[in-house]
Design an enzyme around this catalytic site. Structure first.
Site, PDB file in Angstrom:
ATOM      1  N   TYR A 141       0.833  -1.205   0.000  1.00  0.00           N
ATOM      2  CA  TYR A 141       0.000   0.000   0.000  1.00  0.00           C
ATOM      3  C   TYR A 141       0.867   1.254   0.000  1.00  0.00           C
ATOM      4  O   TYR A 141       0.711   2.140  -0.855  1.00  0.00           O
ATOM      5  CB  TYR A 141      -0.937   0.001   1.207  1.00  0.00           C
ATOM      6  CG  TYR A 141      -1.563   1.349   1.475  1.00  0.00           C
ATOM      7  CD1 TYR A 141      -2.459   1.917   0.567  1.00  0.00           C
ATOM      8  CD2 TYR A 141      -1.237   2.072   2.622  1.00  0.00           C
ATOM      9  CE1 TYR A 141      -3.021   3.168   0.801  1.00  0.00           C
ATOM     10  CE2 TYR A 141      -1.808   3.317   2.863  1.00  0.00           C
ATOM     11  CZ  TYR A 141      -2.677   3.857   1.953  1.00  0.00           C
ATOM     12  OH  TYR A 141      -3.228   5.106   2.180  1.00  0.00           O
ATOM     13  N   PHE A 169      -1.800  11.479   7.895  1.00  0.00           N
ATOM     14  CA  PHE A 169      -1.617  10.659   9.070  1.00  0.00           C
ATOM     15  C   PHE A 169      -2.977   9.994   9.330  1.00  0.00           C
ATOM     16  O   PHE A 169      -3.532   9.382   8.434  1.00  0.00           O
ATOM     17  CB  PHE A 169      -1.009  11.491  10.201  1.00  0.00           C
ATOM     18  CG  PHE A 169       0.486  11.676   9.958  1.00  0.00           C
ATOM     19  CD1 PHE A 169       1.408  11.017  10.743  1.00  0.00           C
ATOM     20  CD2 PHE A 169       0.958  12.447   8.890  1.00  0.00           C
ATOM     21  CE1 PHE A 169       2.770  11.125  10.491  1.00  0.00           C
ATOM     22  CE2 PHE A 169       2.315  12.553   8.626  1.00  0.00           C
ATOM     23  CZ  PHE A 169       3.225  11.900   9.437  1.00  0.00           C
ATOM     24  N   PHE A 208      -3.702  -3.478  20.519  1.00  0.00           N
ATOM     25  CA  PHE A 208      -2.583  -4.291  20.055  1.00  0.00           C
ATOM     26  C   PHE A 208      -1.271  -3.854  20.702  1.00  0.00           C
ATOM     27  O   PHE A 208      -0.510  -3.073  20.151  1.00  0.00           O
ATOM     28  CB  PHE A 208      -2.488  -4.233  18.531  1.00  0.00           C
ATOM     29  CG  PHE A 208      -3.694  -4.808  17.841  1.00  0.00           C
ATOM     30  CD1 PHE A 208      -3.906  -6.178  17.823  1.00  0.00           C
ATOM     31  CD2 PHE A 208      -4.630  -3.977  17.234  1.00  0.00           C
ATOM     32  CE1 PHE A 208      -5.030  -6.722  17.203  1.00  0.00           C
ATOM     33  CE2 PHE A 208      -5.746  -4.512  16.612  1.00  0.00           C
ATOM     34  CZ  PHE A 208      -5.950  -5.891  16.598  1.00  0.00           C
ATOM     35  N   GLY A 284       5.081  -4.689  12.505  1.00  0.00           N
ATOM     36  CA  GLY A 284       5.280  -3.460  11.744  1.00  0.00           C
ATOM     37  C   GLY A 284       4.692  -2.216  12.358  1.00  0.00           C
ATOM     38  O   GLY A 284       4.752  -1.141  11.754  1.00  0.00           O
TER      39      GLY A 284
END
Length: 329
Positions: A141, A169, A208, A284
């Site tokens: 992406y 952002f 997460f 990531g």
């Protein structure tokens, strides 16, 4: 100015259409409605259900509507999906954008505003993130957005195309009148997911990771209100009058907010509890991503108005409360 907004029935595109009208411009919307919503666009706005990659149809619209500038919001934008199916992303985000640029040449339209992303930087070397940082995307992406940026630079030199690329952002919030807002399927953005958890539309929110090197252990991100984002796109118009411009800007508040701060803010704004659970880190995910948007502010005379995350969440809450089913309400 007559402006063709491609992807104008989507989240960012529809809000930009609204801001164009408020600024006195004449938007025309083109959207294939794969992800967009027809009800996100006023029936008074000219609308064309056409795919980005249909070069002849796009050129015809550009000529018939006497378009002077094109805004492009029609990329696929799910990072995980781009890793699983990169060809889908290269075909749509790069291949069809090339077709669009060819249609613009066919029709003699030479001003272009592109929706890019901070994902083009990959894992940043420093914070806050400036436009001079190296761009090393870590997913297809982000790579497709960087590829288009490079194509635009080449088109500026070869054809005199003038373009502005905005590296977003985290777009957030909704129109202040509650008429349009965020309605994705699937939804991946934190603020609507937290609101859904508060509303009981999902059992709980998953956070997460809570062991990052941040004040509360959760990731820090930069949330820019959708109307501030839209106004920046319009503020650049005068900069594109000169042929051969290639402009690049970060768009953010420069004020990072953690996942836990978002949860607490949603609870304060809605008066509801946000049930959540702690999950593992996602691969990531950097600890912090936030913008230095001083270049956009200095060159465009643009300043973000929504600096308090609660104000941004309040607009999102107004939308979700009045449209519990989104545009299918």
């Amino acid at each position: 100015m007559k402006v063709l907004v491609i992807g104008g029935a989507g989240y960012i595109g529809s809000h930009c259409v609204r801001q164009l009208v408020l600024a006195g411009h004449e938007p025309v919307v083109m959207d294939n409605l794969v992800f967009g919503h027809r009800d996100a666009v006023s029936p008074e706005i000219p609308f064309h259900e056409v795919d980005l990659g249909d070069r002849e149809a796009v050129a015809k619209i550009l000529r018939q509507e006497s378009i002077e500038l094109v805004m492009h919001f029609a990329a696929f934008a799910y990072v995980g999906e781009s890793v699983e199916d990169p060809l889908k992303y290269y075909e749509n985000n790069v291949g069809k954008t090339i077709s669009l640029l060819q249609a613009m040449r066919d029709a003699g339209v030479d001003r272009f505003v592109f929706s890019s992303t901070c994902a083009s930087y990959g894992i940043p070397e420093s914070m806050p993130m400036t436009e001079s940082l190296p761009q090393n995307p870590i997913n297809p992406y982000g790579q497709t957005k960087l590829d288009v940026e490079r194509i635009l630079k080449a088109c500026a030199k070869a054809y005199g195309l003038s373009s502005a690329s905005f590296r977003y952002f985290n777009a957030a919030g909704a129109a202040d009148d509650g008429t349009i807002g965020e309605d994705h399927d699937p939804e991946t953005h934190l603020i609507p997911l937290a609101i859904w958890a508060a509303q009981g539309k999902r059992d709980k929110l998953t956070v997460f990771g809570d062991d990052y090197d941040t004040p509360d252990g959760t990731c820090l991100r930069d949330y820019i209100h959708i109307d501030d984002l839209s106004r920046a796109h319009i503020a650049v118009f005068d900069k594109l009058k000169k042929p051969g411009q290639s402009l690049f800007y970060n768009l953010g508040t420069g004020k990072p907010v953690s996942v836990m701060e978002i949860i607490k803010a949603v609870e304060e704004v809605t008066g509801l509890n946000v049930p959540y659970e702690m999950g593992e880190r996602r691969a990531g995910d950097p600890p912090a991503l936030y913008a230095d948007s001083s270049k956009a502010q200095a060159e465009l005379g643009w300043t973000p108005q929504f600096m308090d995350i609660k104000e941004t969440i309040a607009t999102a809450w107004k939308w979700h409360k009045s449209h519990p089913g989104g545009f299918d309400n």
